[in-house]
Design a protein around this motif. Sequence first.
Motif, mmCIF file in Angstrom:
data_model
loop_
_atom_site.group_PDB
_atom_site.id
_atom_site.type_symbol
_atom_site.label_atom_id
_atom_site.label_comp_id
_atom_site.label_asym_id
_atom_site.label_seq_id
_atom_site.Cartn_x
_atom_site.Cartn_y
_atom_site.Cartn_z
ATOM 1 N N ALA A 68 12.705 -10.612 -2.501
ATOM 2 C CA ALA A 68 12.790 -9.803 -3.718
ATOM 3 C C ALA A 68 11.417 -9.247 -4.074
ATOM 4 O O ALA A 68 10.396 -9.917 -3.918
ATOM 5 C CB ALA A 68 13.313 -10.661 -4.871
ATOM 6 N N CYS A 69 11.397 -8.014 -4.538
ATOM 7 C CA CYS A 69 10.197 -7.386 -5.098
ATOM 8 C C CYS A 69 9.025 -7.403 -4.127
ATOM 9 O O CYS A 69 7.878 -7.598 -4.528
ATOM 10 C CB CYS A 69 9.801 -8.073 -6.407
ATOM 11 S SG CYS A 69 8.811 -7.029 -7.500
ATOM 12 N N LEU A 70 9.300 -7.178 -2.851
ATOM 13 C CA LEU A 70 8.253 -7.225 -1.842
ATOM 14 C C LEU A 70 8.199 -5.941 -1.021
ATOM 15 O O LEU A 70 7.164 -5.276 -0.972
ATOM 16 C CB LEU A 70 8.474 -8.441 -0.934
ATOM 17 C CG LEU A 70 7.404 -8.727 0.106
ATOM 18 C CD1 LEU A 70 6.025 -8.834 -0.531
ATOM 19 C CD2 LEU A 70 7.744 -10.003 0.877
ATOM 20 N N PHE A 71 9.313 -5.573 -0.417
ATOM 21 C CA PHE A 71 9.358 -4.346 0.371
ATOM 22 C C PHE A 71 10.124 -3.236 -0.339
ATOM 23 O O PHE A 71 10.035 -2.074 0.045
ATOM 24 C CB PHE A 71 9.975 -4.622 1.739
ATOM 25 C CG PHE A 71 9.246 -5.676 2.508
ATOM 26 C CD1 PHE A 71 7.879 -5.578 2.725
ATOM 27 C CD2 PHE A 71 9.900 -6.790 3.005
ATOM 28 C CE1 PHE A 71 7.193 -6.556 3.429
ATOM 29 C CE2 PHE A 71 9.234 -7.770 3.705
ATOM 30 C CZ PHE A 71 7.870 -7.660 3.919
ATOM 31 N N GLY A 72 10.902 -3.598 -1.340
ATOM 32 C CA GLY A 72 11.628 -2.619 -2.145
ATOM 33 C C GLY A 72 11.593 -3.022 -3.603
ATOM 34 O O GLY A 72 11.593 -4.217 -3.929
ATOM 35 N N ARG A 73 11.524 -2.051 -4.481
ATOM 36 C CA ARG A 73 11.481 -2.350 -5.912
ATOM 37 C C ARG A 73 12.851 -2.844 -6.390
ATOM 38 O O ARG A 73 13.889 -2.446 -5.871
ATOM 39 C CB ARG A 73 11.056 -1.116 -6.704
ATOM 40 C CG ARG A 73 9.605 -0.709 -6.441
ATOM 41 C CD ARG A 73 9.144 0.380 -7.393
ATOM 42 N NE ARG A 73 7.782 0.793 -7.111
ATOM 43 C CZ ARG A 73 6.687 0.167 -7.560
ATOM 44 N NH1 ARG A 73 6.835 -0.905 -8.319
ATOM 45 N NH2 ARG A 73 5.486 0.614 -7.263
ATOM 46 N N ILE A 74 12.809 -3.716 -7.399
ATOM 47 C CA ILE A 74 14.028 -4.274 -7.968
ATOM 48 C C ILE A 74 14.889 -3.145 -8.547
ATOM 49 O O ILE A 74 14.399 -2.269 -9.260
ATOM 50 C CB ILE A 74 13.686 -5.294 -9.072
ATOM 51 C CG1 ILE A 74 12.950 -6.496 -8.471
ATOM 52 C CG2 ILE A 74 14.934 -5.758 -9.792
ATOM 53 C CD1 ILE A 74 13.761 -7.348 -7.555
ATOM 54 N N PRO A 107 18.280 -1.282 0.651
ATOM 55 C CA PRO A 107 18.001 -1.964 1.922
ATOM 56 C C PRO A 107 17.302 -1.102 2.961
ATOM 57 O O PRO A 107 16.315 -1.550 3.575
ATOM 58 C CB PRO A 107 19.399 -2.399 2.392
ATOM 59 C CG PRO A 107 20.192 -2.540 1.138
ATOM 60 C CD PRO A 107 19.701 -1.448 0.249
ATOM 61 N N ALA A 108 17.774 0.112 3.182
ATOM 62 C CA ALA A 108 17.176 0.942 4.231
ATOM 63 C C ALA A 108 15.726 1.279 3.906
ATOM 64 O O ALA A 108 14.853 1.263 4.782
ATOM 65 C CB ALA A 108 17.998 2.213 4.428
#
Length: 316
Positions: free
Chosen positions: A172-178, A263-264
Amino acid sequence: MSGIVRPNIGAEFRRQRLGHFRDAQAYARYRRIYDRAMTGLPAPDAIQDVPTGFGTVRVHRFGTDGADARTPLLLLPGRTASTPMWAPNLTGLRASGRVVYAIDLLGEPGLSVQSRPFASAADHGVWLAELLTGLRLDRTHLLGVSIGGWTAFRLAMHAPDKVASLNLLDPACLFGRITWKAVAVSLGAFGPLPEPWRRRLLSWISGGADISGDEPVAALISAGMRDFTAFLPPPTYPADEEVAAVGVPTLAVIAGRSIIHHPARAAERARRLLAQGVVELWPDASHSLNGEFPERVATRVLAFIERLDADDALRH
């Protein structure tokens, strides 16, 4: 077995901004559910309460110290989940004989006890590094799901020399914003909602997984949301240069049906930035992929870390 550590119970801990159970009845109810959920795991070989500068961390060790020369594996659960969430995974992860540690995150529902408030998200890397020192572990493979993956990454940012590898399951909150969906679930789950509504929200974030009262881990998560008050700084979203600066070997598995990020896009950012990254997008997985695909998770994680251990042995 470690000595008894008193849990944080009552309003005095609210004033100190420390994670705590609402009252003695709430703790007793939570502890009954926790103990029931732990029966789904193999019996641990040792249980420790390890002191850090931010509190005492409950650690379950599976395997015997000194019996296996390979680098151990440390498991970090998702938010409000604690050690019992690994019930589907521990048998598979232990199949090769590697020592596995599982912890309850500090400041979250569980049996770890916070004693100092967190000033910022960076403090999570600090207490986790102190935990490894307390366990006398020089280097460790880390496996984290959701916020546990984010916490593992904070350790790699703070003390990369302690990390043999990162294995991140839909972090969570690492590669994509929440996303707004995840925010809605979070606000609804922690708010004063009737229990059936809370369970419906939990099912939504887990892709329709069973969250009935008969499922021990779901009951534990729900009890933690109901009976525990946390004071956690919002997880900081790392900048591109911060992610790129982490040179630790990393397996990142992104769930294709996750609602916590896109996800993508998350997979694309991970592939672009991770210096030593292997990134996989599992299109059939939800955010609860460790429970949906336990054999697949164990096989993939063990293959990744065993290859790294073999390469390390050749270098030395």
